[in-house]
Every structure is written in structure tokens, then in C-alpha cells.
Design an enzyme around this catalytic site. Structure first.
Site, PDB file in Angstrom:
ATOM      1  N   PRO A 562      45.882  19.958 -90.761  1.00 37.53           N
ATOM      2  CG  PRO A 562      44.306  18.149 -90.640  1.00 37.53           C
ATOM      3  CD  PRO A 562      45.461  18.575 -91.247  1.00 37.53           C
ATOM      4  CE  LYS A 577      51.503  21.374 -83.445  1.00 37.00           C
ATOM      5  NZ  LYS A 577      52.887  22.046 -83.701  1.00 37.00           N
ATOM      6  CG  ASP A 699      58.411  30.217 -87.690  1.00 36.57           C
ATOM      7  OD1 ASP A 699      58.593  31.248 -88.170  1.00 36.57           O
ATOM      8  OD2 ASP A 699      57.417  29.647 -88.071  1.00 36.57           O
TER       9      ASP A 699
END
Ligand SMILES: *[C@@H]1O[C@H](CO)[C@@H](O)[C@H](O)[C@H]1NC(C)=O
Ligand SMILES: *[C@@H]1O[C@H](CO)[C@@H](O)[C@H](O)[C@H]1NC(C)=O
Ligand SMILES: *[C@@H]1O[C@H](CO)[C@@H](O)[C@H](O)[C@H]1NC(C)=O
Ligand SMILES: *[C@@H]1O[C@H](CO)[C@@H](O)[C@H](O)[C@H]1NC(C)=O
Ligand SMILES: *[C@@H]1O[C@H](CO)[C@@H](O)[C@H](O)[C@H]1NC(C)=O
Ligand SMILES: *[C@@H]1O[C@H](CO)[C@@H](O)[C@H](O)[C@H]1NC(C)=O
Ligand SMILES: *[C@@H]1O[C@H](CO)[C@@H](O)[C@H](O)[C@H]1NC(C)=O
Ligand SMILES: *[C@@H]1O[C@H](CO)[C@@H](O)[C@H](O)[C@H]1NC(C)=O
Ligand SMILES: *[C@@H]1O[C@H](CO)[C@@H](O)[C@H](O)[C@H]1NC(C)=O
Ligand SMILES: *[C@@H]1O[C@H](CO)[C@@H](O)[C@H](O)[C@H]1NC(C)=O
Ligand SMILES: *[C@@H]1O[C@H](CO)[C@@H](O)[C@H](O)[C@H]1NC(C)=O
Length: 855
Positions: A562, A577, A699
Site C-alpha cells: 500500500p 510506500k 519500467d
């Protein structure tokens, strides 16, 4: 005025010279000659027709209108040295004021004025060098002002010859050595100002016998040592300033009845001032100003200070007083300035304090004052510093917003209850440093939901996604700026705030799962904030900041766990985080890795702010990005449909509406989209080429690119892969759907490279130009199911112009956009080796940078 005079006067001079030249060696001649030589560059028109030097402004003559007795030429821009044979020849001159000019030297004949001169003012010029003994010639002098020049060397002993001198001002020069004993010969002195020089040694003894009329003595800002001069015979003295010297010993002797102003600050005075009340004959009745700050006084305050009813200014700050209770000062009803900073005060601020209605400045900082802040709503209050105490409770409302004259307040480092949401972020950051936000509203899910309803449809999303992380093995980034950093848990500076619930383990719910932080005591687990190493944050602060990881602060479920938002004490706005997946690395390795990530700095990267190792949960703390990510901005995601890693800020920022408009508006311009592309390209080029070994992002995608408060694009998500479990690593390397390069699907063993990052960037660039999502959008060609194949096909067919996002409203930039399409085409080449490097891409994008002036 001065200049006007000067112009008139020049006019006069010129006329005199052209027509009726004054006779040589008359006062008229020497004065005009003086002005001409000191301001040779000025010329001016002629006006008027009848002149006598005696009628010039600033000039006074004797009764027979022949001899000049006063010349006042202050602030006329006269420059250079005073020439010989000019004003030195004014044989009856009594007053000479040449202050505030640019005079650089004195003529020799100036000393010839001695027989008549009573007042000499050369203040604020640029005269340097030492003062000659010729001073002795000025036997008639009553006022001598040489302040603010560059005089150096010792004060000549000849000064002692000036027995009629009343006013002496040598302030602001470079006089050195000690004050000559001969000064005692100036028996008429009323005012002595030797401040701001480099005088040393001790004050000549016997001042009190010599200066019967002395009222004003300022020796401040020198290096004079010794004890307080004996003042007992100085029956007229009202002002004494010895501030900023090296005086020692007791201050008690200074309390002489006539003194109104006593400034002994910043010396080395010692001893108790408290033991006894001052001598019974001292009534305190004249004292208006008392500054004893910055000494080494100990013991407690004066017992009878309350009698100083005329006192307006009291500063006892920065001494070595022993612990003492808050003094009773409310009788000092005239007090305007009270500074008791760092005076070892404890106890409470008495409520009677509000009787001090004239108070403008109150500094009680750096003590151990406890209890509540009384209602100090004194209308005149301008400066209030209560920082670094043990104050608790709330802050009386009027103090924060109702006092009309308030300029500055500081409540930092206390235990006050306050709600940051009710303060501007700037106020919170500066005046409440180290404070905890006890604001129930910011984290109240109902409030957020309610506000969210109002903003339905907004797509302001803010996120730092956890989606993909990559490995940085033994990474040393050459381009890092290493900052000196102290481990915060090594510094025990501030006590941690008591939390109601500080013992664990703690378990928290997200939408899909429960996670646990296996820590025993929240206050014993440090939170490292890189930029603020001295702030002793703990897991307890994270609990407070996120309201115990409440769902109201929950932002998104990232790939690794989460993400929450919070405001740490000091107003540090962060995205938190939690890496909930287990990890093979030790705490030490994880900490080292996170510290390393914290050092990767680039204007186009989202900075890692800090971290916390809470049991086996590693928590990464990022700067909060106010303006959402590219995916949300570009694809207009409605609020309810967040992608997993995104969260919306419009429930959070008061001014979200404004920000939203800027960015929505911005997204309709190619200019802004180009800026995002270039920023992201720069970030990648930095990771690829500015670091050694290179960093592969792994990414690159639209929701890894954020916009900070200044709308600067920032790439997020790099480097956490070492910290999370190995099981996830493979998944991360596969990239995100729609952004993964073809080589990834060819073999299991292909790993991410800089060229796979380039591919991802190419897709982002296509998105920016076409406004289409990488997958599943409507590509106007039914056969095409991906953005990349659709766009590449059309670019290849030279039909790029057809796919440019119709939402881009600018005209005239089509060429650049088509060129950008070709760059994206290159980036998305099937063969990795055919793709350009990020460095080359930065160059290509810069070539097509829209010129901002044409809009
Ligand atoms: C002195 O000269 C400087 C530069 O030469 C000038 O800036 C300044 O205004 C002058 N000061 C006065 C009082 O004329
Ligand atoms: C000298 O001139 C300055 C301003 O030009 C003035 O402020 C100062 O009071 C004068 N000094 C004396 C002793 O009158
Ligand atoms: C005075 O100033 C002039 C010019 O600024 C410089 O040449 C000279 O050395 C200075 N003299 C002293 C004694 O400082
Ligand atoms: C001495 O001169 C300085 C600078 O011109 C001025 O600020 C100060 O007030 C003067 N001292 C006295 C006692 O007038
Ligand atoms: C005082 O100042 C003079 C000149 O700057 C220097 O020569 C002397 O050593 C100083 N005396 C002391 C005691 O510091
Ligand atoms: C004493 O002198 C110092 C330095 O010159 C100055 O800052 C301060 O204001 C003076 N104190 C008073 C009461 O004038
Ligand atoms: C003042 O300083 C000088 C030199 O540092 C020293 O010799 C002298 O003893 C000091 N005087 C006092 C009274 O401390
Ligand atoms: C000091 O003065 C205060 C106020 O005048 C008085 O109340 C107190 O008794 C005195 N203390 C001593 C020790 O004389
Ligand atoms: C209080 O006094 C200290 C020591 O002189 C000084 O640093 C501080 O600025 C003062 N505070 C205010 C509000 O003037
Ligand atoms: C102030 O608070 C600190 C930390 O809680 C404590 O150590 C200290 O004893 C307190 N001081 C007083 C005077 O209450
Ligand atoms: C308030 O005090 C703290 C602690 O001394 C300091 O860091 C901060 O800068 C101060 N803020 C203001 C506005 O003076």
C-alpha cells in the site's frame, strides 16, 4: 535640496568667474574654488543675477558679510581630497559640515582653522589614514564628528588638548590601540561615541572624576577588556553602551540612578545578579532600557526587578542563569520588549502576562517553560517566539490570526496540539518546526470522500507508483551529490512525542490484505529523513502522519504494497510506500540501499525523502508530487477509476482546482507535452549515462512520470528492487503491459537494458503525441490493437499527421509533432540495437523544442 543648492551655487560660481570674478583669497573665492574642485564634472545653466557667498544656502557670514563663519555642505556628492588653499583659508570659520560626501582626504591647511573652528563634521565620508596630532590645534572645538570614515591608527593623545570638546564621535572607523588616557583632559565632554572601531586595552581610570557632564558613553563594538568603568561620580550619565566588547566581572556597579539606557550585551560579565537586591538606594525609577544578554551571568534574576516601572526594553537572554521559575514581571506595565530567551526558565507563563499590553516583542524561546500558553492577545504584539520549550495544549486562537500587528511568531519544538490544515504550509514549515500535526481533518476519510464528490471527474492524480523496481547491484552513481549526513537515531536532540498507542506489533488493513509491522515500540524505530537529519522522527511520527495508516490516507495498492500519504512534523508532505513483501536482504543492506537511492538527485527524478525499517517492513518515503502523473492527465481518468498505483490529490490540496486547471489546460498544448517528454528523456539519460554503473529504469511508462508543484516532469520508481523479495524481481523485469519491448516476449532470459528503457520511452512519446493509451484504446483502424503498431504503421506510411491528438489546440507546430513521431518510431524499433540512446533522444527532442516566444 542639496543638489539644488549645488546647482544654484555652481551657477553663481560660473557667473562670478565669467563676469565679476571674485578677488583672489576672499572667502567667496575660496569657497567657490573649493566647490569647483570637488565637483569639477558638474556644469549647470546660469540663473539669477545677484550673489554674495553669504547668501548661498549653507553658508553663513559674520555681521559685516565678509567672512564665512559656517559652511554646511552635507550630502552634495563632493568627492576627492579637500584641496589646499580653499576652505582651509576661511580664517573665521566656526562650523564646517562636510558630512555625507565622498571626501577622501584632508588638506594640510585645514588644521589652520583651529583658531576659530567650533564644530567639525566630516561624518560619512571616505577619509582614511591616521588622525594627525595637529588635532591639538583645534583648541576651540566643541563638536568633532569623524564617524563613518576609514580613519585608522591610534587615537592621537593630542585629543586631550580639546578641553572645550562636548561632542566626540569617532564611531565606525578603524581606530585601534587603547583609548588614550589623555582623553581625560577633555573635561567638557557630554557625549563620547567611540563605537564600532578596533579599540582594545582597558578604559582609562578616573572617568568619573574627569567627566562631570558626561551623559552619553558608547564604546560598543570594540575589543575593550577589563571591568566596568567606575560610574559612581558620573552624575549626569543617562546612556551607557558597552555592548560587544570583552568586559568581565560584575555588572552590579552599573546600576546608577541617572542611567536610562544600559546596554552591556555580548561581553563576558559574570557573577550572580540575584543574590541580593541591588543597593537599597537604587530605585530603578529611571531605567528604560536594560540589555544584559549574551554574557555569563548566573544565579537568578534580580529580586527587585519588578520595581523598574519605567522599563520598556528588557533583555536578559543567553546567559548562564540557574534554573528558575518564571519571574513576576506583570508590574512592568510599560514593557515593550521582553527577551528571556535561554535563561533556564521553567514553570508556566503566568496568565497575568496579558496585562503587559504594550508588549511588542516577547521572546521566551529555549527554556523549559511548561503548561499552557495563556491568552496573550496583546494588540501590540509583533514578534512572539515561544520555540523550544515544553509548552503543551492548544494555541489561543487570537495569537495565530487575530492580532493586527503580528509580524512573526514561532511555536517550534514544543508539545502543542495543532492542526496543520488550518495553517498555511509556509507557516507550518517555519513557525512549527518539529511540531506534530494533530489535525483530525486532513485524515478524516469522510472529509476526503466529501471533497472527492465535489471534485468528481477531476483527474488530478498524484502517485509515486510501486509498480516496478529494478536492481541496482553495488551501484555507485558518480553523478550523485553526496551530502554529509548524520544518522538521525544517533542524535538525541528532541524528545519523541508521546503517542497514545506506541507499542506494537501494529497491523493495518488495506483493500485487499492486512499487513503487520512487527515493532515493539513505535517511538524506538527511527525514521530517516535525509534532508533533516536532526529531526528525530520515529515510526510513531509515521503513524501520526498517516493517522495510523488509516484508510483515509490510503492512496493506492501498488505492486509491492500500500501507499499512503502524510504530513510529517515540520510540514514535510510525503507519499509513504510500505514494501509488504518479504525480503532476503538484511536491515543493514536495505538501509544502505535506501541511503544510496536518497543520493540520486536530478531535477527530473522524484526524490526519495527518507525511509524507515519497521520490523521486516521496509518503508520508502517520497516527496509528494502535487500535480499527478502523466497517465491520469493524458487519459483523463475519472476519479473513481484509479489505476492501481495512482491516487488523487484533489481531496488533499486546498488549491487543487487551480492546479488542475493549469495542468488540464497545459495538456492541450504541444509545448507542455514536449516539456514532459524532454524532462523524462533527461531523467533517463541521467540514469543511463550520468551514473556509473548505468541505472536501468525497467519500467518506463506514463504513470511513472509525475508533475511536481512547479509542473516539472519527474520520473519515479527506481532502485527499490534490491530491497524487495527476489520472487518479485522477475515480474518487475517483465515491464508493464503495453510498454514491454518485443525482446521480452521472445525469451525468458532477456533482461532489461537501457535499450528496453528507450522502447518504453518511445511508447510514452507516442502517448504524448497521439493522446492514446498503449493498449485497448480506439485506434481508428480495427486491425490494430496496440498503440505502437498503429502509430508505427502510419508513420511508416508518412501519414503521421493523422494520428496527432486532436486535443492539442496549437497550430503551427505540426512539423515538430511529426518529427517527434519519428523519434518515437526510432525508439520503438524492434531490434534493440537500432534504437537511439537516451542521450541522442535528448538531443533530438531539443532540436524540435517549440520556441516559447511565438505563443
Ligand atoms: C560616493 O561615490 C560613489 C561611487 O563613486 C557613489 O555611488 C555614491 O553615491 C557617492 N556618495 C555620495 C554621498 O555622494
Ligand atoms: C554630522 O552630520 C550628520 C549628517 O550629515 C548628522 O547626522 C550628525 O548629527 C552630525 N554630527 C553632529 C555632531 O552634529
Ligand atoms: C587610503 O585609501 C587610498 C585609496 O583608496 C589608498 O590608496 C591608501 O593606501 C589608503 N591609506 C590608508 C592608510 O589606508
Ligand atoms: C555618531 O555617529 C554615528 C554615525 O554617524 C551615529 O549613528 C551616532 O548616532 C553618532 N553618535 C552620537 C552620540 O550622536
Ligand atoms: C591592541 O591593538 C593593537 C593594534 O591593533 C595591537 O598591536 C595590540 O597587540 C593590541 N593589544 C592587545 C592587548 O590585544
Ligand atoms: C549599543 O551598541 C550596539 C552596537 O553598536 C547597538 O547595536 C545597540 O543598538 C546599542 N544599544 C543601544 C541601547 O542603543
Ligand atoms: C586585557 O587584555 C590584555 C591583553 O590580552 C591583558 O594583558 C590584560 O590583562 C587584560 N586586562 C584585563 C583587565 O583583563
Ligand atoms: C528585594 O526587593 C523586593 C522588591 O522590592 C522585596 O520584596 C524583597 O524582599 C527584597 N529582597 C531582599 C532579599 O531584600
Ligand atoms: C533575544 O536576544 C537574543 C540574544 O541577544 C537574540 O539573539 C534574539 O534575536 C533576541 N530575540 C528577539 C526576538 O529579539
Ligand atoms: C521538558 O521536557 C523534557 C522532555 O520531555 C523533559 O526531559 C524535561 O524534564 C522537561 N522539563 C521540564 C522543566 O518540565
Ligand atoms: C523558529 O524556531 C526554530 C527553532 O529555533 C527555527 O528553526 C525556525 O527557523 C524559526 N522560525 C522562524 C519563522 O523564526
Amino acid at each position: 535640496m542639496g543638489v539644488g543648492f549645488f546647482i544654484c551655487f555652481l551657477a553663481v560660481v560660473m557667473l562670478l568667474r565669467c563676469s565679476a570674478s571674485p578677488q583672489l583669497n576672499t572667502d567667496e573665492f575660496v569657497v567657490s574654488d573649493f566647490f569647483l574642485k570637488m565637483r569639477a564634472e558638474v556644469s549647470s545653466p546660469v540663473s539669477g543675477s545677484s550673489y554674495s557667498v553669504c547668501s548661498w544656502k549653507g553658508v553663513s557670514c559674520d555681521e559685516r558679510k565678509e567672512k564665512v563663519i559656517a559652511l554646511v555642505a552635507s550630502g552634495l556628492g563632493l568627492s576627492g581630497p579637500i584641496p589646499e588653499n580653499t576652505i582651509g583659508k576661511l580664517s573665521k570659520l566656526q562650523t564646517l559640515d562636510l558630512s555625507a560626501n565622498n571626501i577622501t582626504g584632508l588638506s594640510l591647511d585645514i588644521w589652520g582653522l583651529g583658531s576659530s573652528l567650533k564644530s567639525l563634521n566630516l561624518s560619512s565620508n571616505q577619509i582614511n589614514g591616521s588622525l594627525p596630532d595637529n588635532l591639538a590645534d583645534f583648541g576651540e572645538l566643541e563638536s568633532l564628528d569623524l564617524s563613518c570614515n576609514g580613519f585608522s591608527g591610534e587615537i592621537p593623545t593630542a585629543l586631550g588638548s580639546l578641553s572645550r570638546l562636548k561632542v566626540l564621535n569617532f564611531s565606525g572607523n578603524g581606530f585601534e590601540g587603547s583609548i588614550p588616557d589623555s582623553i581625560l583632559g577633555c573635561k567638557s565632554l557630554v557625549s563620547i561615541d567611540l563605537s564600532r572601531n578596533r579599540l582594545n586595552g582597558t578604559v582609562p581610570g578616573g572617568l568619573n572624576d574627569a567627566f562631570e557632564n558626561l551623559m552619553f558613553l558608547d564604546l560598543s563594538g570594540n575589543e575593550i577588556n577589563g571591568t566596568l568603568p567606575v560610574l559612581s561620580g558620573l552624575n549626569s550619565i543617562t546612556y551607557l553602551n558597552l555592548s560587544g566588547n570583552l568586559f568581565q566581572g560584575s555588572v552590579l556597579g552599573v546600576f546608577q540612578e541617572p542611567l536610562q539606557v544600559i546596554d552591556l550585551s555580548n561581553n563576558q560579565f559574570q557573577g550572580h545578579i540575584s543574590q541580593v537586591n541591588l543597593s537599597s538606594s537604587y530605585t530603578w525609577s529611571s531605567l528604560v532600557y536594560l540589555d544584559l544578554s549574551g554574557n555569563e551571568l548566573n544565579g537568578e534574576f534580580f529580586g527587585d526587578l519588578g520595581r523598574a516601572r519605567s522599563l520598556k526594553h528588557l533583555n536578559l537572554a543567553f546567559n548562564r542563569f540557574s534554573h528558575q521559575n518564571f519571574p513576576q514581571l506583570e508590574q512592568l506595565s510599560g514593557l515593550e520588549y521582553l527577551n528571556l530567551s535561554k535563561t533556564s526558565l521553567s514553570g508556566q507563563i503566568p496568565t497575568e502576562f496579558s496585562k503587559l499590553v504594550r508588549l511588542k516583542t516577547l521572546d521566551l524561546s529555549q527554556n523549559q517553560i511548561a503548561g499552557y500558553i495563556p491568552d496573550l492577545s496583546v494588540v501590540n504584539l509583533q514578534v512572539l517566539d515561544l520555540s523550544m520549550n515544553n509548552l503543551t495544549g492548544g494555541i489561543p486562537g487570537p495569537l495565530l490570526n487575530k492580532l493586527p500587528n503580528m509580524i512573526r511568531f514561532n511555536f517550534s519544538y514544543n508539545y502543542l496540539k495543532l492542526c496543520a490544515a488550518r495553517l498555511s504550509p509556509e507557516t507550518f514549515n517555519t513557525a512549527f518546526v518539529g511540531s506534530h500535526n494533530d489535525c483530525p481533518i486532513a485524515v478524516d476519510p469522510d472529509v476526503i470522500r466529501e471533497k472527492g464528490m465535489k471534485h468528481r471527474g477531476l483527474r488530478l492524480a498524484v502517485a509515486v507508483s510501486l509498480s516496478v523496481f529494478f536492481l541496482i547491484a553495488g551501484l555507485v552513481c558518480l553523478a550523485f551529490r553526496f551530502r554529509k549526513r548524520t544518522r538521525s537515531w544517533a542524535v538525541k536532540q528532541l524528545p519523541s512525542k508521546e503517542e497514545p498507542n506506541v507499542s506494537g506489533p501494529f497491523s493495518f488493513q488495506t483493500d485487499s490484505k492486512t499487513w503487520v509491522a512487527n515493532v515493539k515500540s513505535a517511538t524506538s524505530v527511527p525514521v530517516v529523513i535525509f534532508e533533516k537529519p536532526l529531526l528525530n522522527f520515529t515510526f510513531a511520527d509515521l503513524l501520526t502522519a498517516t493517522s495510523h495508516f488509516d484508510r483515509g490516507t490510503f492512496l493506492a495498492e501498488g505492486k509491492f504494497g500500500p501507499v499512503y500519504r502524510g504530513i510529517l512534523p515540520g510540514g514535510i508532505h510525503v507519499a509513504v510506500k510500505v514494501l509488504v513483501h518479504g525480503s532476503a536482504v538484511t536491515d543493514q543492506e536495505a538501509a544502505r540501499e535506501l541511503e544510496r537511492l536518497g543520493r540520486i538527485k536530478h531535477i527530473n527524478l522524484v526524490p526519495l525523502t527518507g525511509y524507515c525499517l519497521a520490523g521486516d517492513r521496509r518503508i520508502a518515503i517520497y516527496d509528494y508530487m502535487e500535480n499527478g502523473n502523466l497517465q491520469n492527465l493524458l487519459h483523463d481518468l475519472p476519479l473513481g477509476v484509479q489505476t492501481t498505483e495512482d491516487w488523487s490529490a484533489d481531496t488533499w490540496e486546498e488549491d487543487a482546482g487551480i492546479v488542475e486547471n493549469i495542468t488540464t489546460e497545459g495538456m492541450t498544448t504541444w509545448r507542455f507535452r514536449h516539456k514532459i517528454a524532454l524532462g523524462a528523456a533527461r531523467a533517463l539519460a541521467f540514469l543511463h549515462h550520468g551514473c556509473y554503473p548505468e541505472i536501468v529504469h525497467r519500467d518506463v511508462k506514463a504513470n511513472s512520470i509525475y508533475l511536481d508543484s512547479a509542473l516539472e516532469p519527474r520520473l519515479s520508481d527506481f532502485g527499490l528492487s534490491r530491497i524487495v523479495g527476489a520472487s518479485l524481481e522477475d515480474e518487475i523485469s517483465r515491464g508493464s503491459p503495453g510498454y514491454a519491448p518485443p525482446e521480452f516476449s521472445e525469451s525468458e532470459n532477456v533482461s532489461a537494458t537501457t535499450r528496453s528503457d528507450v522502447y518504453g520511452f518511445g511508447i510514452v512519446l507516442f502517448e504524448l503525441i497521439t493522446g492514446k493509451k498503449p493498449l485497448g484504446d480506439d485506434y481508428t483502424d480495427e486491425r490494430e490493437t496496440t498503440l505502437v503498431s498503429w502509430a508505427r504503421t502510419l508513420v511508416r506510411k508518412n501519414q503521421g499527421s493523422r494520428i496527432i491528438d486532436p486535443k492539442i489546440r496549437e497550430t503551427g507546430l505540426e512539423k515538430q509533432m511529426e518529427e517527434a513521431l519519428r523519434i518515437a518510431y526510432l525508439c520503438t524499433a524492434d531490434l534493440p540495437s537500432k534504437r537511439p540512446s537516451m542521450q541522442q533522444i535528448v538531443g533530438l527532442l531539443k532540436d524540435i523544442e517549440p520556441i516559447s516566444a511565438d505563443h
